[in-house]
Enzyme design. Structure first.
Site, PDB file in Angstrom:
ATOM      1  N   ASN A  95      -8.035   1.336  -6.129  1.00 15.35           N
ATOM      2  CA  ASN A  95      -6.912   0.540  -6.607  1.00 15.35           C
ATOM      3  C   ASN A  95      -6.810   0.572  -8.123  1.00 15.35           C
ATOM      4  O   ASN A  95      -7.805   0.691  -8.832  1.00 15.35           O
ATOM      5  CB  ASN A  95      -7.028  -0.898  -6.114  1.00 15.35           C
ATOM      6  CG  ASN A  95      -6.860  -0.985  -4.609  1.00 15.35           C
ATOM      7  OD1 ASN A  95      -6.423  -0.019  -3.999  1.00 15.35           O
ATOM      8  ND2 ASN A  95      -7.195  -2.109  -4.041  1.00 15.35           N
TER       9      ASN A  95
ATOM     10  N   THR B  27      -8.609   0.841   3.298  1.00 12.60           N
ATOM     11  CA  THR B  27      -8.239   2.188   2.848  1.00 12.60           C
ATOM     12  C   THR B  27      -8.043   3.123   4.030  1.00 12.60           C
ATOM     13  O   THR B  27      -8.752   3.020   5.030  1.00 12.60           O
ATOM     14  CB  THR B  27      -9.288   2.788   1.885  1.00 12.60           C
ATOM     15  OG1 THR B  27      -8.994   4.181   1.682  1.00 12.60           O
ATOM     16  CG2 THR B  27     -10.707   2.660   2.409  1.00 12.60           C
TER      17      THR B  27
ATOM     18  N   ARG C  10       0.683   3.940   2.506  1.00  8.57           N
ATOM     19  CA  ARG C  10       0.954   4.639   3.760  1.00  8.57           C
ATOM     20  C   ARG C  10       1.294   3.772   4.953  1.00  8.57           C
ATOM     21  O   ARG C  10       1.574   4.313   6.019  1.00  8.57           O
ATOM     22  CB  ARG C  10      -0.227   5.569   4.096  1.00  8.57           C
ATOM     23  CG  ARG C  10      -0.359   6.691   3.072  1.00  8.57           C
ATOM     24  CD  ARG C  10      -1.542   7.597   3.296  1.00  8.57           C
ATOM     25  NE  ARG C  10      -1.609   8.609   2.239  1.00  8.57           N
ATOM     26  CZ  ARG C  10      -2.118   8.404   1.036  1.00  8.57           C
ATOM     27  NH1 ARG C  10      -2.630   7.226   0.725  1.00  8.57           N
ATOM     28  NH2 ARG C  10      -2.122   9.366   0.133  1.00  8.57           N
TER      29      ARG C  10
ATOM     30  N   ASP D 256       0.859  -1.184   0.000  1.00  6.48           N
ATOM     31  CA  ASP D 256       0.000   0.000   0.000  1.00  6.48           C
ATOM     32  C   ASP D 256       0.902   1.243   0.000  1.00  6.48           C
ATOM     33  O   ASP D 256       2.120   1.127  -0.154  1.00  6.48           O
ATOM     34  CB  ASP D 256      -1.009  -0.023   1.159  1.00  6.48           C
ATOM     35  CG  ASP D 256      -0.351   0.057   2.534  1.00  6.48           C
ATOM     36  OD1 ASP D 256       0.871   0.274   2.614  1.00  6.48           O
ATOM     37  OD2 ASP D 256      -1.073  -0.103   3.531  1.00  6.48           O
TER      38      ASP D 256
HETATM   39  P1  CNA Z   1      -3.206   3.787   1.859  1.00  5.70           P
HETATM   40  O1  CNA Z   1      -3.319   5.231   2.154  1.00  5.70           O
HETATM   41  O2  CNA Z   1      -1.855   3.203   1.715  1.00  5.70           O
HETATM   42  O3  CNA Z   1      -3.978   3.039   3.059  1.00  5.70           O
HETATM   43  C1  CNA Z   1      -4.061   1.647   3.147  1.00  5.70           C
HETATM   44  C2  CNA Z   1      -4.950   1.306   4.332  1.00  5.70           C
HETATM   45  O4  CNA Z   1      -5.173  -0.091   4.353  1.00  5.70           O
HETATM   46  C3  CNA Z   1      -4.364   1.685   5.676  1.00  5.70           C
HETATM   47  O5  CNA Z   1      -5.367   2.224   6.497  1.00  5.70           O
HETATM   48  C4  CNA Z   1      -3.842   0.344   6.218  1.00  5.70           C
HETATM   49  O6  CNA Z   1      -3.871   0.293   7.609  1.00  5.70           O
HETATM   50  C5  CNA Z   1      -4.827  -0.605   5.623  1.00  5.70           C
HETATM   51  N1  CNA Z   1      -4.306  -1.944   5.385  1.00  5.70           N
HETATM   52  C6  CNA Z   1      -3.130  -2.303   4.808  1.00  5.70           C
HETATM   53  N2  CNA Z   1      -3.031  -3.633   4.718  1.00  5.70           N
HETATM   54  C7  CNA Z   1      -4.179  -4.137   5.230  1.00  5.70           C
HETATM   55  C8  CNA Z   1      -4.670  -5.448   5.425  1.00  5.70           C
HETATM   56  N3  CNA Z   1      -3.989  -6.535   5.037  1.00  5.70           N
HETATM   57  N4  CNA Z   1      -5.873  -5.603   6.004  1.00  5.70           N
HETATM   58  C9  CNA Z   1      -6.597  -4.523   6.404  1.00  5.70           C
HETATM   59  N5  CNA Z   1      -6.177  -3.259   6.247  1.00  5.70           N
HETATM   60  C10 CNA Z   1      -4.988  -3.072   5.671  1.00  5.70           C
HETATM   61  O7  CNA Z   1      -4.028   3.378   0.573  1.00  5.70           O
HETATM   62  P2  CNA Z   1      -5.420   3.970   0.051  1.00  5.70           P
HETATM   63  O8  CNA Z   1      -5.914   3.014  -0.952  1.00  5.70           O
HETATM   64  O9  CNA Z   1      -6.314   4.389   1.145  1.00  5.70           O
HETATM   65  O10 CNA Z   1      -4.907   5.310  -0.665  1.00  5.70           O
HETATM   66  C11 CNA Z   1      -5.368   5.677  -1.843  1.00  5.70           C
HETATM   67  C12 CNA Z   1      -4.314   5.549  -2.963  1.00  5.70           C
HETATM   68  C13 CNA Z   1      -3.422   4.351  -2.833  1.00  5.70           C
HETATM   69  C14 CNA Z   1      -5.018   5.326  -4.247  1.00  5.70           C
HETATM   70  O11 CNA Z   1      -4.794   6.425  -5.083  1.00  5.70           O
HETATM   71  C15 CNA Z   1      -4.462   4.043  -4.870  1.00  5.70           C
HETATM   72  O12 CNA Z   1      -4.331   4.166  -6.255  1.00  5.70           O
HETATM   73  C16 CNA Z   1      -3.155   3.865  -4.251  1.00  5.70           C
HETATM   74  N6  CNA Z   1      -2.563   2.511  -4.238  1.00  5.70           N
HETATM   75  C17 CNA Z   1      -3.132   1.467  -4.906  1.00  5.70           C
HETATM   76  C18 CNA Z   1      -2.549   0.223  -4.892  1.00  5.70           C
HETATM   77  C19 CNA Z   1      -3.214  -0.915  -5.620  1.00  5.70           C
HETATM   78  O13 CNA Z   1      -3.806  -0.695  -6.671  1.00  5.70           O
HETATM   79  N7  CNA Z   1      -3.139  -2.142  -5.100  1.00  5.70           N
HETATM   80  C20 CNA Z   1      -1.361   0.010  -4.194  1.00  5.70           C
HETATM   81  C21 CNA Z   1      -0.786   1.106  -3.526  1.00  5.70           C
HETATM   82  C22 CNA Z   1      -1.404   2.351  -3.556  1.00  5.70           C
END
Ligand code: CNA
Length: 280
Positions: A119, A212, A48, A46
């Site tokens: 995502n 998220t 953050r 992810d």
């Molecule tokens: P973020 O800000 O990185 O937040 C991720 C959230 O998920 C946090 O609150 C974590 O605590 C939580 N988290 C992480 N792993 C787990 C898990 N296994 N189980 C439960 N909770 C978990 O990411 P957001 O998506 O909120 O931020 C938005 C951005 C990230 C978007 O613009 C995406 O495009 C972007 N993004 C996407 C991907 C993808 O497509 N897989 C990967 C990385 C970032």
């Protein structure tokens, strides 16, 4: 707050929520809002999360600040860091998670009104969630185009560039602009499709927010569009976005895959979930 009795659920617990879904006869339209946390168990970091998140691991790209890798004005000056990262994140290398299988299960059961996702990894499509039920709020790797003249760029050519970590240029020679996947960068507008559906949560009988940090606007406002009295379930490692603040909010703090397994079990859907997951 926690002391106010719920309006719709019999209690703010998982069993009560499962009864609402499977027995009340009124829970027919479920809206899911997801983010990077539903894909971390697939091996995609992810943004953050401390230590494991992408932003904590970008030093090698030599960026002025972490978000620059997804910033359109930075990309214009230096597209190379993005293409280094794209090589690692490109679809095809990852398998859908149990959380994606759960979304598919809801679609199979005719309960999924919409899956709003931030995502860009296309894992929901790969899990067999019908395209018309998905709103990719931040776009995806599914298409690519020139950032100047918007001309579409062929997919196989894109693959070649991503694999070589080279930067594609517009095929229109008089343009020659930079080509990029149609994922929404900081500084770019969200797709029209997002705004066209942004009020849909109002029609939901249940909202499930999972994986998220709810920190990116305008996506972060979606859960608030649900009416009061509409149960909202948060499945996430941490509490986010003020969820838990309404009387029909239920919190399932922990891992997404574990959370959907618990919910599926409470609904009597465990076997179906595991079968879908095995088959995706
Ligand atoms: P973020 O800000 O990185 O937040 C991720 C959230 O998920 C946090 O609150 C974590 O605590 C939580 N988290 C992480 N792993 C787990 C898990 N296994 N189980 C439960 N909770 C978990 O990411 P957001 O998506 O909120 O931020 C938005 C951005 C990230 C978007 O613009 C995406 O495009 C972007 N993004 C996407 C991907 C993808 O497509 N897989 C990967 C990385 C970032």
């Amino acid at each position: 707050d926690d002391s106010t009795p719920p309006a719709t659920l019999s209690a703010r617990t998982l069993p009560a929520l499962a009864d609402y879904i499977t027995k009340s006869g009124t829970c027919k339209k479920i809206v899911i809002m997801s983010g990077a946390g539903i894909s971390t168990s697939a091996g995609i970091p992810d943004f953050r999360s401390p230590d494991t998140g992408l932003y904590a691991n970008l030093a090698r790209l030599d960026l002025p600040y972490a978000e620059a890798v997804f910033d359109i004005s930075y990309f214009r000056r230096n597209p190379h860091p993005f293409y280094t990262l794209a090589q690692e994140l490109y679809p095809g290398r990852f398998r859908p998670t149990v959380a994606h299988a759960f979304i598919r299960l809801l679609a199979d059961r005719g309960l999924l009104l919409k899956h709003f996702t931030q995502n860009i990894d296309c894992l929901d499509r790969e899990a067999g969630v019908p395209e018309e039920l998905i709103v990719e709020a931040h776009g995806s790797f599914a298409r690519q185009s020139c950032i100047e003249c918007r001309r579409a760029f062929p997919h196989d050519e894109m693959l070649r560039h991503v694999q070589a970590a080279t930067v594609p240029r517009c095929l229109n020679e008089t343009c020659g602009g930079l080509v990029k996947p149609e994922i929404v960068f900081f500084g770019e507008a969200l797709p029209n499709e997002f705004f066209a559906h942004a009020m849909l949560p109002r029609e939901a009988d249940l909202v499930i927010v999972m994986g998220t940090s709810l920190t990116v606007q305008p996506f972060a406002n979606l859960p608030r569009a649900a009416g009061r009295g509409t149960p909202r379930l948060l499945i996430n490692l941490e509490q986010v976005g003020g969820l838990g603040g309404r009387e029909d909010d239920v919190l399932l703090l922990g891992d997404c895959d574990e959370g959907v397994r618990k919910l599926a079990k409470a609904c009597g859907w465990s076997e179906e979930l595991e079968r879908i997951w095995r088959e995706t």
